[in-house]
Enzyme design. Structure first.
Site, PDB file in Angstrom:
ATOM      1  N   GLU A   1     122.396  82.575 -34.474  1.00 22.14           N
ATOM      2  CA  GLU A   1     121.374  81.603 -34.871  1.00 22.14           C
ATOM      3  C   GLU A   1     119.990  82.243 -34.780  1.00 22.14           C
ATOM      4  O   GLU A   1     119.729  83.018 -33.871  1.00 22.14           O
ATOM      5  CB  GLU A   1     121.476  80.390 -33.930  1.00 22.14           C
ATOM      6  CG  GLU A   1     120.527  79.259 -34.251  1.00 22.14           C
ATOM      7  CD  GLU A   1     120.713  78.045 -33.310  1.00 22.14           C
ATOM      8  OE1 GLU A   1     121.871  77.699 -32.972  1.00 22.14           O
ATOM      9  OE2 GLU A   1     119.697  77.478 -32.909  1.00 22.14           O
TER      10      GLU A   1
ATOM     11  N   ASP B   1     115.978  80.940 -34.960  1.00 24.77           N
ATOM     12  CA  ASP B   1     115.248  79.664 -34.900  1.00 24.77           C
ATOM     13  C   ASP B   1     113.742  79.758 -35.033  1.00 24.77           C
ATOM     14  O   ASP B   1     113.105  80.570 -34.358  1.00 24.77           O
ATOM     15  CB  ASP B   1     115.431  79.013 -33.504  1.00 24.77           C
ATOM     16  CG  ASP B   1     116.836  78.565 -33.236  1.00 24.77           C
ATOM     17  OD1 ASP B   1     117.544  78.251 -34.187  1.00 24.77           O
ATOM     18  OD2 ASP B   1     117.210  78.548 -32.049  1.00 24.77           O
TER      19      ASP B   1
ATOM     20  N   GLU C   1     111.088  76.667 -34.289  1.00 27.13           N
ATOM     21  CA  GLU C   1     110.954  75.262 -33.906  1.00 27.13           C
ATOM     22  C   GLU C   1     109.487  74.983 -33.616  1.00 27.13           C
ATOM     23  O   GLU C   1     108.860  75.714 -32.855  1.00 27.13           O
ATOM     24  CB  GLU C   1     111.785  74.950 -32.654  1.00 27.13           C
ATOM     25  CG  GLU C   1     113.284  74.962 -32.929  1.00 27.13           C
ATOM     26  CD  GLU C   1     114.100  74.537 -31.723  1.00 27.13           C
ATOM     27  OE1 GLU C   1     115.088  73.808 -31.906  1.00 27.13           O
ATOM     28  OE2 GLU C   1     113.759  74.934 -30.591  1.00 27.13           O
TER      29      GLU C   1
END
Ligand SMILES: *[C@@H]1O[C@H](CO)[C@@H](O)[C@H](O)[C@H]1NC(C)=O
Ligand SMILES: *[C@@H]1O[C@H](CO)[C@@H](O)[C@H](O)[C@H]1NC(C)=O
Ligand SMILES: *[C@@H]1O[C@H](CO)[C@@H](O)[C@H](O)[C@H]1NC(C)=O
Ligand SMILES: *[C@@H]1O[C@H](CO)[C@@H](O)[C@H](O)[C@H]1NC(C)=O
Ligand SMILES: *[C@@H]1O[C@H](CO)[C@@H](O)[C@H](O)[C@H]1NC(C)=O
Length: 285
Positions: free
Chosen positions: A101, A103, A105
């Site tokens: 993953e 990311d 955010e």
């Protein structure tokens, strides 16, 4: 039976218009809404999407395809005003156990207080590689470009074309895991995370201000769809070989010196037994 109903030309023409309709809609060509119902709204012939969050639900979308290496650009205008407690996310992820993953955010804040751009990288199910940044502009005033570039050499995270983070593939040289054999989809969502997002959970979402809205533009997905091996030899895909050079590394240093507010590789309290191995590599320490 009328001549026109079986005319190959007409059939070809109507098929063409079907494809044109689909391909002129950049959102539905590559993505679909996954949750939140009509809290996700597509407009402008698929060129604009808004996600909203209220006290019942957030909303989100994901890519149709799975990519094994990709360069995904997303133009995002974040929730304006008091966005404390909200998180807007844009990430790549594989599925199943031991997932990979990458990311982005965006952690909201009270009006006038800075958003935090929180980044993380998971390899084989293991994350704990957080780096956080303030931005050098107001991300709610306009759209800005956020890019995840993932190729065999490295992962680069870019903001308005400036690399803010590099994660090199050192798997064969140093044994540090690197995502390279699990295809990933693109995901994005807006949700409530007031238990941790703003000042570590101290500031809660003020629901009287709902709905909270984030906007997205540009839904090109520049990636190698899993199974399409031609993609790796296409001259079009220069991003497959993209790495930092002297100038872009200098830009990254500028961001990290001035806007980085957290780096797991410097959090000695968290790693009393020693930092993860990638922390001893240039650009991470
Ligand atoms: C959610 O917000 C609406 C509108 O402000 C309100 O009427 C409703 O009571 C709220 N629901 C919950 C579960 O808080
Ligand atoms: C974002 O990228 C688009 C092209 O993809 C460009 O037109 C625009 O100027 C960029 N915006 C910023 C703020 O860099
Ligand atoms: C919110 O603002 C406070 C005060 O300026 C700051 O410490 C914090 O890093 C900001 N961002 C978040 C997401 O908490
Ligand atoms: C929530 O926002 C409303 C409207 O701006 C404001 O009147 C109220 O004081 C806020 N609540 C809190 C807990 O800050
Ligand atoms: C490369 O890009 C050109 C122009 O966009 C396109 O016509 C061509 O089909 C692409 N080639 C491949 C192999 O994707």
């Amino acid at each position: 039976m009328s001549a026109s109903s079986s005319s190959p030309l007409l059939i070809v023409m109507s098929l063409c218009s079907l494809f044109l309709a689909a391909s002129s809609d950049p959102f539905y060509q590559n993505f679909y809404v996954t949750w939140g119902g009509d809290r996700a709204k597509v407009s402008d012939n698929g060129q604009l999407l808004t996600l909203s969050l209220d006290n019942v639900s957030g909303s989100g979308f994901q890519s149709k395809n799975e990519y094994l290496f990709a360069k995904i650009d997303m133009q995002i205008k974040l929730v304006a005003g008091n966005s404390a407690g909200t998180v807007t996310a844009f990430y790549l992820s594989s599925q199943g156990q031991n997932h990979d993953e990458i990311d982005f955010e965006f952690l909201g804040n009270l009006s006038g207080d800075p958003y935090i751009l929180h980044t993380n990288i998971f390899c084989q199910g293991q994350g704990n590689r957080e780096q956080q940044f303030y931005l050098w502009f107001d991300p709610t005033a306009d759209f800005h470009n956020y890019t995840i570039l993932w190729n065999y050499k490295n992962i680069l995270l870019l903001v308005d074309g400036i690399t803010i983070r590099e994660f090199k593939n050192l798997e064969s040289s140093n044994g540090i895991p690197f995502p390279h054999n699990q295809a990933m989809k693109v995901y994005s969502s807006l949700w409530n995370a007031d238990d941790w997002a703003t000042r570590g959970g101290l500031v809660k979402t003020n629901w009287t201000l709902a709905p909270f809205i984030a906007s997205y533009k540009v839904f090109g997905a520049n990636g190698c769809v899993q199974g399409n091996s031609d993609c790796y030899s296409s001259n079009n895909n220069s991003w497959l070989w993209q790495q930092l050079d002297y100038a872009t590394e200098g830009q990254m240093k500028w961001v990290q010196d001035n806007y980085m507010i957290y780096n797991y590789c410097k959090d000695a309290k968290r790693f009393p037994q020693g930092f993860p191995p990638e922390c001893y590599v240039k650009n991470n320490k």
